[in-house]
Design a protein around this motif. Structure first.
Motif, PDB file in Angstrom:
ATOM      1  N   VAL A 113       3.819  -4.026  -1.810  1.00  0.00           N
ATOM      2  CA  VAL A 113       2.879  -4.138  -0.681  1.00  0.00           C
ATOM      3  C   VAL A 113       2.337  -2.766  -0.295  1.00  0.00           C
ATOM      4  O   VAL A 113       1.311  -2.653   0.348  1.00  0.00           O
ATOM      5  CB  VAL A 113       3.571  -4.815   0.528  1.00  0.00           C
ATOM      6  CG1 VAL A 113       2.579  -5.115   1.618  1.00  0.00           C
ATOM      7  CG2 VAL A 113       4.239  -6.108   0.100  1.00  0.00           C
ATOM      8  N   ARG A 114       3.041  -1.727  -0.708  1.00  0.00           N
ATOM      9  CA  ARG A 114       2.647  -0.349  -0.454  1.00  0.00           C
ATOM     10  C   ARG A 114       2.607   0.018   1.021  1.00  0.00           C
ATOM     11  O   ARG A 114       1.703   0.713   1.495  1.00  0.00           O
ATOM     12  CB  ARG A 114       1.309  -0.035  -1.129  1.00  0.00           C
ATOM     13  CG  ARG A 114       1.352  -0.249  -2.643  1.00  0.00           C
ATOM     14  CD  ARG A 114       0.250   0.485  -3.369  1.00  0.00           C
ATOM     15  NE  ARG A 114       0.402   1.933  -3.318  1.00  0.00           N
ATOM     16  CZ  ARG A 114       1.242   2.599  -4.085  1.00  0.00           C
ATOM     17  NH1 ARG A 114       1.980   2.005  -4.970  1.00  0.00           N
ATOM     18  NH2 ARG A 114       1.322   3.909  -3.979  1.00  0.00           N
ATOM     19  N   VAL A 115       3.603  -0.462   1.771  1.00  0.00           N
ATOM     20  CA  VAL A 115       3.806  -0.016   3.146  1.00  0.00           C
ATOM     21  C   VAL A 115       4.500   1.344   3.069  1.00  0.00           C
ATOM     22  O   VAL A 115       5.386   1.523   2.238  1.00  0.00           O
ATOM     23  CB  VAL A 115       4.711  -1.015   3.898  1.00  0.00           C
ATOM     24  CG1 VAL A 115       4.993  -0.542   5.306  1.00  0.00           C
ATOM     25  CG2 VAL A 115       4.086  -2.397   3.905  1.00  0.00           C
ATOM     26  N   GLY A 124      11.326  -0.983   9.832  1.00  0.00           N
ATOM     27  CA  GLY A 124      11.151  -2.388  10.191  1.00  0.00           C
ATOM     28  C   GLY A 124      12.356  -3.209   9.769  1.00  0.00           C
ATOM     29  O   GLY A 124      12.916  -3.980  10.566  1.00  0.00           O
ATOM     30  N   LEU A 166       8.105   3.334   7.440  1.00  0.00           N
ATOM     31  CA  LEU A 166       7.731   2.214   8.280  1.00  0.00           C
ATOM     32  C   LEU A 166       8.417   0.932   7.798  1.00  0.00           C
ATOM     33  O   LEU A 166       8.994   0.183   8.584  1.00  0.00           O
ATOM     34  CB  LEU A 166       6.216   2.053   8.225  1.00  0.00           C
ATOM     35  CG  LEU A 166       5.583   1.222   9.309  1.00  0.00           C
ATOM     36  CD1 LEU A 166       5.877   1.828  10.665  1.00  0.00           C
ATOM     37  CD2 LEU A 166       4.082   1.149   9.088  1.00  0.00           C
ATOM     38  N   LEU A 181       8.435  -4.189  -0.313  1.00  0.00           N
ATOM     39  CA  LEU A 181       7.494  -3.733   0.709  1.00  0.00           C
ATOM     40  C   LEU A 181       6.890  -2.390   0.318  1.00  0.00           C
ATOM     41  O   LEU A 181       5.696  -2.153   0.463  1.00  0.00           O
ATOM     42  CB  LEU A 181       8.192  -3.617   2.066  1.00  0.00           C
ATOM     43  CG  LEU A 181       8.469  -4.933   2.785  1.00  0.00           C
ATOM     44  CD1 LEU A 181       9.301  -4.706   4.039  1.00  0.00           C
ATOM     45  CD2 LEU A 181       7.152  -5.600   3.166  1.00  0.00           C
TER      46      LEU A 181
END
Lengths: 503, 306, 319
Positions: free
Chosen positions: B107-109, B117, B113, B103
């Motif tokens: 996905v570069r979240v 999550g 965060l 992630l």
């Protein structure tokens, strides 16, 4: 000069930074209704001059005058209140605020109604007037992020005008504008001049200088070397003044270059289009051009830090766009912004020297500290890096020694193709000479070097050959006796020039 | 910067004060108990330390411990095999860690965060799997990981030392470890040095998850029971242990020795509170206060330095 | 922006995550619950649930606009509820209890704001610290037991109707109006966006960005305290840990609603849509009798889906 006092003046202003005399006794007067062009190469002191005019820093010597009275600007906000606004190259809009709020950021109080709320109608009407004044037709309710660079620049100007700035300082405003956008900007500048504003205009581009400048101050090495009226000197003469001494820095005899190491064909990426270049073993190749002409982008695309279209071949085999592969294949990039892209300032000199070679130095995954230390020490002595030890944080070193660390990284990684982006910027004279020597030595030992430098003498001095970039395209290649400062400048500035010149 | 001796000094002072103030502190049983408790905290905080050094953040460690322990307990009950429990705990921990890594790195979240999550996802999954049950009763082979002794020292303490040594070796002796430091200090400079930044990111998140799996086994061994929410009280102390251990929250500096001392300090504090008859309910309050005080002190020091 | 996108209604353009989730979830639950989801009773309870979440999520939008987050609100709600209940038991009356709760929020918000804005510390760890502090204090003073026996006023407030509108919904609507004005019609609002978007611009404009930055945490904590007071009425008791995890729903609501953690991009109304989506998700799963522990998993997956989708869009726009 008799007559009215200048809107703004610098009197004998001097400013020093550690190791650099940025400004030395500079005088500058800006009168109502004139465009005052400041011309000079990188390092001539222009950016320091802008910072002092805009209140971002204070002079060590001399003083600033507004309307003939001495003033001392404590901050950019204060300079703005005194009627001086700087339109920076990096734009200062808040991306997700609408245009009206951007224009009046920090000055919203003028639009408060009795409830303390913003009177958006009045604010938008005022913003509309401000945008009309610069011919920006966008809706005042759109976010600043929706504007292109030209639009954001006009927004900055509108902001400055709305706070009754009488002196506008524009720092290479056309660097990222297309020709029609630049034309529109020139029309606005002429109108502002007609309305009695004083404009300080910084640019390298000769046609603009000719078309706009009422007076021209030429800077070199922190001093004013000439103050000219419009038409007093032609482009060639101005270039000569910027270049200064016609000292032909001795260039080492051209060597017979070896095999082609790196080759790019039709390389396109954000900021560059259809660039083809060839680097041979043993040569130092320059990449010249104005700020924003795509030099940095080309280096980054070659290294794979920016994805693009076109082919990059290493020894004839395609090289995928990936810094990890590039570094493994023997490319090394010394980036433009040493502090942000080059170094981990909080890490020791040792780690910064070895960040590209930890894996090479490891034996079965183990990077023995003694071995790392030995390598780091050898680099420190090879490059004469002045540091109390390899464990010292690199951020405490001087600029020149920091830069040598980035260089050392690629020596340690045994890179055979060096991509150097302004390797001597902000570096003192002694370190500069050492870096120059290193560059030549690397070429001498069979490396290929691609060098970006805004300092033409440096480029001419070091390079066997140079490509000149303009607006993201390679517009010429100069080698041997044809590689002169004047020739490079002519190619770099001569843009769709003729279009501006009669504007 | 290297204030490890100062932190050890603080720990010793704390221990001295507690020996003088209470009868029960300076006994062999109690000190071994402190070490045993500290080991669980250290295991959870060790992976977090690696992630933070690499410029990231893992808020999911405690929830990952919970999920790993619960799945391992269920796997044991289903198969009766200790090997299955061990494999499940380690596998589950690693999987959650790798999910975080993907992630964040691919996905570069933003790290806080993504891992916040997965915190809630792992925690919710554990509640759902356990459905209010408490699974208990494990064989000696597993219990030994939490309650056993080797050469007179509790087994979990050996595990703690082994992880500290192995983790330290990874950070300071391996090429990948040096690259993790560099990546945490300046990601762009690391990328432009040809360091495989993504893989290093995924590696540290994976290791962090794996350590949660190890911690889950130690937990099962010691408590001999698993229920949802079991790891919740460990998130704050884990962050606090890293913080007072001197690892920079901005990445690129720190180490496991500091986290070890941090875990010991925190465990000593809670142990002292217990001995002084301050209820366990006060522990989160004290931990929160320690975090805020440490942050305030750091901010003041940074100001003074600047 | 392509024409096709411009033609979409604002919610689908500016908060696609929330808008799509809302439509899909309502359709699923309406179809699969046999009318129970769309019953009046359930819609009233759903609206109160969303209202409560909004009291936390709306101010959280301000925090996220400054590129921050506030993990402490859930724990703070527990503490503020306990403080309010204790104050009522101590005979402070309802206004006194409300003030006590708000005061608690103010203090913790100020601690967060000071450490983040002036101390330069990362928001996640600062608010994690205050989370521990608040949760611990609430647990310690109550021994983990709910505080009750302070009369009926909070319960009556929770159940009160203003016309056809439940009081919590009215409070949330009022807060929305207030925060909308604050964000879009005051200088403060513009400065909040600038803290996240371009601090340099604030500096050049001579504004004290740190005070603005700190203020959003005070706002967030104060609103959480207000929410805590209403929440006490739901069961007419103050549970010290009742709201732990609310911050997660709130942050997901904000992100679903099109507010990004970068550069001050955001939309306050999007948060309303995001909170509605989460409310529908949790409520619908309740109606379908899905285990509450799986609800949080669903919220997490929803958030990840939205982020992955949002990231995709952003990624394409760059190249």
């Amino acid at each position: 000069m008799n007559g009215p006092a200048p809107l703004m003046a610098l009197r004998g202003v001097g400013k020093s930074f550690p190791g650099v005399r940025a400004l030395d006794g500079v005088d500058l007067e800006v009168f109502a209704g004139e465009v005052h062009v400041i011309l000079g190469q990188n390092g001539a002191g222009k950016s320091t001059l802008i910072r002092i005019l805009g209140g971002a820093c204070r002079p060590d010597e001399g003083h600033v005058e507004a309307d003939g009275r001495r003033v001392a600007f404590a901050s950019p906000a204060m300079a703005a209140r005194m009627g001086v606004a700087v339109i920076h190259q990096e734009l200062t809009a808040v991306p997700h605020l609408d245009l009206a709020r951007n224009i009046f950021l920090g000055r919203e109080a003028a639009f408060r109604n009795r409830l303390g709320l913003l009177d958006l109608g009045a604010m938008r009407a005022a913003a509309r007037r401000a945008l009309d004044a610069v011919g920006l037709r966008a809706d005042v309710r759109t976010e600043a992020a929706a504007l292109d660079v030209a639009g954001q620049q006009l927004l900055e100007i509108a902001k400055a005008l709305s706070q009754d700035s009488r002196v506008l300082v524009m720092d290479e405003p056309t660097a990222s504008l297309s020709v029609p956008e630049a034309e529109r900007l020139f029309a606005i500048i002429r109108r502002l001049r007609g309305e009695g504003h004083g404009i300080v205009y910084i640019s390298h581009r000769m046609p603009e200088v000719k078309a706009l400048g009422d007076r021209i101050t030429v800077m070199r090495d922190g001093r004013r070397v000439a103050l000219l009226r419009r038409g007093e000197a032609g482009a060639d003469a101005l270039v000569a003044m910027m270049v200064g001494r016609a000292v032909a820095l001795s260039r080492p005899p051209a060597q017979t270059p070896g095999a082609v190491l790196l080759e790019a064909e039709g390389l396109s990426a954000p900021g560059i289009a259809d660039a083809s270049i060839r680097l041979r073993a043993g040569e130092v190749v320059g990449l010249a051009g104005l700020v924003g002409s795509g030099r940095t982008e080309l280096l980054r695309a070659l290294f794979g830090a920016e994805r693009g279209a076109g082919a990059v071949r290493l020894g004839g085999r395609p090289l995928p766009a990936d810094p990890v592969r590039a570094a493994a294949a023997g490319l090394g990039l010394v980036p433009e912004d040493r502090k942000r892209q080059g170094l981990a300032l909080g890490r020791p000199v040792r780690d910064n020297l070895l960040s590209a070679s930890f894996r090479r130095l490891a034996r079965r995954g183990v990077a023995w500290p003694a071995r790392l230390e030995r390598e780091a020490r050898s680099l420190v002595s090879r490059l004469s890096i002045r540091t109390a030890g390899t464990g010292v944080r690199v951020g405490t070193l001087s600029g020149g020694n920091q830069q040598k660390c980035v260089f050392g990284r690629w020596l340690s990684a045994e890179a055979r193709i060096l991509l150097l982006d302004e390797p001597t910027r902000g570096v003192d004279v002694a370190a500069k000479a050492e870096i120059h020597a290193t560059i030549r030595a690397r070429a001498g030992s069979g490396c290929a070097v691609l060098l970006v430098s805004s300092e033409l003498p440096e480029l001419i001095h070091l390079c066997d050959r140079a490509y000149v970039l303009r607006d993201g395209r390679i517009v010429g290649e100069l080698a041997g006796a044809a590689l002169t400062e004047a020739a490079v400048l002519r190619l770099a500035v001569a843009q769709e020039a003729q279009a501006h010149a009669h504007g | 910067m290297n204030a490890l001796p100062a932190r050890i000094g603080a720990l010793l002072l704390l221990a001295l004060a507690l020996s003088l103030a209470t009868e029960g502190f300076a006994t062999a049983t109690n000190l071994l108990n402190v070490l045993r408790q500290a080991s669980l905290l250290f295991l959870v905080a060790s992976g977090l330390t690696l992630v933070i050094i690499g410029g990231g953040l893992d808020l999911s460690v405690a929830a990952n411990l919970t999920l790993s322990a619960c799945t391992a307990a269920l796997a044991f009950k289903a198969t009766g095999s200790v090997a299955a429990a061990v494999a499940t705990a380690l596998g589950c921990g690693l999987a959650v860690g790798l999910l975080n890594g993907l992630l964040v790195a691919v996905v570069r979240v933003p790290a806080f965060l993504a891992t916040y999550g997965t915190l809630w996802i792992a925690s919710g999954a554990a509640y759902w799997l356990m459905a209010g049950r408490v699974v208990y009763g494990f064989p000696p082979a597993l219990r030994g990981l939490g309650t056993g002794f080797v050469l007179g020292v509790p087994t979990p303490v050996w595990i703690m030392l082994a992880v500290a040594v192995a983790g330290g070796a990874f950070l300071f002796l391996s090429a990948a470890g040096r690259e993790v430091f560099f990546t945490g200090a300046n990601e762009e400079a690391a990328r432009l040095s040809g360091i495989p930044v993504r893989r290093r990111r995924i590696l540290v998140y994976g290791l962090s998850g794996l350590m949660c799996g190890v911690a889950a086994l130690v937990y099962l061994g010691r408590v001999n029971a698993a229920e949802a929410g079991l790891g919740d009280p460990l998130l704050l102390p884990a962050v606090a242990a890293v913080l007072i251990g001197g690892t920079s929250l901005f990445g690129g500096a720190g180490g496991l020795a500091g986290t070890l001392v941090g875990a010991l300090i925190l465990t000593t504090v809670t142990n002292g509170l217990n001995l002084l008859d301050v209820g366990a309910a006060w522990h989160p309050f004290v931990t929160g206060t320690i975090i805020l005080a440490a942050l305030g002190a750091d901010a003041l020091l940074a100001r003074r330095g600047a | 922006m392509p024409m096709a996108e411009r033609a979409l209604p604002a919610p689908f353009r500016r908060a696609p995550g929330a808008a799509v989730a809302l439509v899909v979830l309502v359709a699923i639950f309406a179809a699969s619950s046999g009318g129970r989801f769309l019953s009046v009773g359930n819609l009233v309870s759903l609206s109160s649930q969303v209202a409560l979440l909004l009291l936390v999520a709306l101010p959280m939008t301000f925090v996220v606009l400054t590129e921050g987050l506030d993990l402490s609100v859930g724990a703070l709600m527990g503490l503020a509820g306990v403080v309010a209940a204790t104050a009522m038991l101590g005979g402070w009356g309802v206004p006194g209890a409300l003030l006590a709760a708000l005061g608690t929020g103010l203090v913790l918000g100020a601690v967060n704001g000071a450490l983040i804005a002036w101390g330069g510390m990362p928001a996640f760890v600062v608010t994690l610290g205050t989370m521990g502090l608040a949760e611990g204090l609430a647990l310690a003073v109550t021994d983990g037991e709910p505080v009750s026996g302070f009369g009926d006023a909070p319960r009556l407030a929770w159940q009160a109707m203003i016309g056809p509108v439940p009081l919590p919904v009215a409070v949330a609507a009022a807060l929305y109006a207030l925060l909308h004005l604050l964000l879009y019609r005051t200088p403060f609002g513009a400065h909040v966006v600038a803290v996240g978007g371009n601090r340099e611009a604030l500096r050049l404009a001579g504004i004290r960005g740190r005070a603005v930055h700190a203020a959003v945490y005070v706002l967030s904590a104060s609103c959480a305290a207000l929410a805590a007071f209403l929440l006490v009425g739901r069961t007419n008791a103050a549970h010290p840990t009742v709201a732990l995890g609310v911050e997660f729903d709130a942050i997901v609501a904000v992100v679903l609603g099109g507010t990004s953690f970068e550069r001050g991009q955001g939309w306050l109304f999007g948060t309303v849509l995001g909170a509605a989506a989460i409310g529908v998700l949790r409520n619908g799963l309740n109606v379908l009798a899905v285990d509450p522990s799986l609800q949080v998993v669903a919220v997490g997956l929803l958030a990840i889906l939205a982020l992955v989708a949002g990231n995709r869009r952003g990624g394409r726009a760059r190249t």
